[in-house]
Motif scaffolding. Sequence first.
Motif, PDB file in Angstrom:
ATOM      1  N   LYS A  35      -9.058   4.935  44.930  1.00 16.85           N
ATOM      2  CA  LYS A  35      -7.608   5.011  45.094  1.00 16.85           C
ATOM      3  C   LYS A  35      -6.864   4.719  43.794  1.00 16.85           C
ATOM      4  N   PHE A  36      -7.405   3.844  42.966  1.00 17.59           N
ATOM      5  CA  PHE A  36      -6.739   3.496  41.709  1.00 17.59           C
ATOM      6  C   PHE A  36      -6.692   4.677  40.735  1.00 17.59           C
ATOM      7  N   CYS A  37      -7.662   5.567  40.821  1.00 17.88           N
ATOM      8  CA  CYS A  37      -7.701   6.722  39.915  1.00 17.88           C
ATOM      9  C   CYS A  37      -6.554   7.696  40.170  1.00 17.88           C
ATOM     10  N   TYR A  38      -6.001   7.674  41.361  1.00 16.58           N
ATOM     11  CA  TYR A  38      -4.909   8.585  41.695  1.00 16.58           C
ATOM     12  C   TYR A  38      -3.532   8.029  41.334  1.00 16.58           C
ATOM     13  N   LEU A  39      -3.498   6.786  40.886  1.00 17.22           N
ATOM     14  CA  LEU A  39      -2.226   6.169  40.504  1.00 17.22           C
ATOM     15  C   LEU A  39      -1.784   6.669  39.139  1.00 17.22           C
ATOM     16  N   THR A  40      -0.480   6.621  38.902  1.00 15.30           N
ATOM     17  CA  THR A  40       0.027   6.956  37.569  1.00 15.30           C
ATOM     18  C   THR A  40      -0.325   5.816  36.616  1.00 15.30           C
ATOM     19  N   LYS A  41      -0.205   6.078  35.343  1.00 10.93           N
ATOM     20  CA  LYS A  41      -0.473   5.059  34.331  1.00 10.93           C
ATOM     21  C   LYS A  41       0.420   3.834  34.556  1.00 10.93           C
ATOM     22  N   GLU A  42       1.689   4.065  34.891  1.00  6.64           N
ATOM     23  CA  GLU A  42       2.640   2.983  35.126  1.00  6.64           C
ATOM     24  C   GLU A  42       2.259   2.174  36.367  1.00  6.64           C
ATOM     25  N   GLN A  43       1.819   2.863  37.422  1.00  2.02           N
ATOM     26  CA  GLN A  43       1.408   2.167  38.645  1.00  2.02           C
ATOM     27  C   GLN A  43       0.166   1.317  38.390  1.00  2.02           C
ATOM     28  N   ARG A  44      -0.787   1.845  37.621  1.00  7.35           N
ATOM     29  CA  ARG A  44      -1.990   1.065  37.304  1.00  7.35           C
ATOM     30  C   ARG A  44      -1.635  -0.168  36.484  1.00  7.35           C
ATOM     31  N   TYR A  65      13.641  -9.379  40.592  1.00  5.76           N
ATOM     32  CA  TYR A  65      12.908  -9.486  41.852  1.00  5.76           C
ATOM     33  C   TYR A  65      12.968  -8.180  42.652  1.00  5.76           C
ATOM     34  N   PRO A  66      14.156  -7.597  42.851  1.00  2.00           N
ATOM     35  CA  PRO A  66      14.201  -6.342  43.615  1.00  2.00           C
ATOM     36  C   PRO A  66      13.383  -5.221  42.955  1.00  2.00           C
ATOM     37  N   THR A  67      13.342  -5.195  41.629  1.00  3.38           N
ATOM     38  CA  THR A  67      12.559  -4.167  40.936  1.00  3.38           C
ATOM     39  C   THR A  67      11.071  -4.388  41.160  1.00  3.38           C
ATOM     40  N   VAL A  68      10.631  -5.651  41.116  1.00  2.00           N
ATOM     41  CA  VAL A  68       9.219  -5.953  41.393  1.00  2.00           C
ATOM     42  C   VAL A  68       8.872  -5.502  42.809  1.00  2.00           C
ATOM     43  N   LYS A  69       9.726  -5.846  43.775  1.00  2.00           N
ATOM     44  CA  LYS A  69       9.472  -5.459  45.160  1.00  2.00           C
ATOM     45  C   LYS A  69       9.427  -3.942  45.318  1.00  2.00           C
ATOM     46  N   SER A  70      10.331  -3.250  44.634  1.00  2.00           N
ATOM     47  CA  SER A  70      10.371  -1.793  44.708  1.00  2.00           C
ATOM     48  C   SER A  70       9.103  -1.182  44.128  1.00  2.00           C
ATOM     49  N   ARG A  71       8.678  -1.688  42.979  1.00  2.00           N
ATOM     50  CA  ARG A  71       7.455  -1.159  42.356  1.00  2.00           C
ATOM     51  C   ARG A  71       6.223  -1.482  43.188  1.00  2.00           C
ATOM     52  N   LEU A  72       6.218  -2.645  43.806  1.00  2.00           N
ATOM     53  CA  LEU A  72       5.097  -3.012  44.668  1.00  2.00           C
ATOM     54  C   LEU A  72       5.044  -2.091  45.882  1.00  2.00           C
ATOM     55  N   GLU A  73       6.188  -1.828  46.475  1.00  2.00           N
ATOM     56  CA  GLU A  73       6.246  -0.917  47.625  1.00  2.00           C
ATOM     57  C   GLU A  73       5.779   0.485  47.220  1.00  2.00           C
ATOM     58  N   ASN A  74       6.211   0.935  46.035  1.00  2.00           N
ATOM     59  CA  ASN A  74       5.783   2.231  45.508  1.00  2.00           C
ATOM     60  C   ASN A  74       4.267   2.271  45.347  1.00  2.00           C
ATOM     61  N   LEU A  75       3.694   1.194  44.832  1.00  2.00           N
ATOM     62  CA  LEU A  75       2.249   1.098  44.636  1.00  2.00           C
ATOM     63  C   LEU A  75       1.517   1.127  45.978  1.00  2.00           C
ATOM     64  N   VAL A  76       2.010   0.369  46.937  1.00  2.00           N
ATOM     65  CA  VAL A  76       1.407   0.330  48.271  1.00  2.00           C
ATOM     66  C   VAL A  76       1.401   1.725  48.893  1.00  2.00           C
ATOM     67  N   GLU A  77       2.538   2.420  48.785  1.00  2.00           N
ATOM     68  CA  GLU A  77       2.628   3.774  49.340  1.00  2.00           C
ATOM     69  C   GLU A  77       1.704   4.741  48.607  1.00  2.00           C
ATOM     70  N   TYR A 137      -0.961   3.222  51.991  1.00  2.00           N
ATOM     71  CA  TYR A 137      -0.718   2.201  53.008  1.00  2.00           C
ATOM     72  C   TYR A 137       0.721   2.195  53.500  1.00  2.00           C
ATOM     73  N   LYS A 138       1.443   3.297  53.346  1.00  2.00           N
ATOM     74  CA  LYS A 138       2.865   3.308  53.677  1.00  2.00           C
ATOM     75  C   LYS A 138       3.143   3.154  55.165  1.00  2.00           C
ATOM     76  N   ASP A 139       2.191   3.446  56.028  1.00  2.00           N
ATOM     77  CA  ASP A 139       2.418   3.330  57.461  1.00  2.00           C
ATOM     78  C   ASP A 139       2.254   1.903  57.967  1.00  2.00           C
ATOM     79  N   LYS A 140       1.699   1.036  57.159  1.00  2.00           N
ATOM     80  CA  LYS A 140       1.507  -0.345  57.584  1.00  2.00           C
ATOM     81  C   LYS A 140       2.808  -1.120  57.443  1.00  2.00           C
ATOM     82  N   VAL A 141       3.112  -1.921  58.436  1.00  2.00           N
ATOM     83  CA  VAL A 141       4.314  -2.741  58.390  1.00  2.00           C
ATOM     84  C   VAL A 141       3.948  -4.067  57.734  1.00  2.00           C
ATOM     85  N   VAL A 142       4.677  -4.406  56.683  1.00  2.00           N
ATOM     86  CA  VAL A 142       4.445  -5.659  55.977  1.00  2.00           C
ATOM     87  C   VAL A 142       5.538  -6.634  56.382  1.00  2.00           C
ATOM     88  N   ARG A 143       5.142  -7.753  56.925  1.00  2.00           N
ATOM     89  CA  ARG A 143       6.106  -8.753  57.367  1.00  2.00           C
ATOM     90  C   ARG A 143       6.382  -9.735  56.223  1.00  2.00           C
TER      91      ARG A 143
END
Length: 123
Positions: free
Chosen positions: A38-47, A71-83, A87-93
């Motif tokens: 899965k990591f191989c399909y990430l962009t350089k920035e995501q890795r 903080y909001p930028t970190v959360k946004s990038r983390l969400e982007n990475l998760v998707e 794993y975008k269908d998983k609900v994170v509490r």
Amino acid sequence: MENTVIGVCPICGQRLEVSALHCPKCDTEVKGHFHLCKFCYLTKEQRYFAEVFIKCRGNIREVEKELGISYPTVKSRLENLVEAMGYKDKVVRPNKDEHMEILRQLDDGEIDAETALNILKNL
């Protein structure tokens, strides 16, 4: 400079697969159809973000400092990475630490009340 494997075709954008593996020491070659991780399909920035996130042991405050982002930028990038990892269908509490971090930032004047409220709504 070391070459890295690309995971997406630069022509059509489809995911690539590996068809041969080679040992530089003994010159053995294995041919077949192998899937990349899965990591191989990430962009350089995501890795890079994933590397920093792991290095900081998931501490968002440390990631903020390391990358010089909010903080909001970190959360946004983390969400982007998760998707991006599928794993975008998983609900994170949200957990208590996330709420406390937002309150700390509000208390320290790093964010205003409206921003804190928007972040909390999106958790």
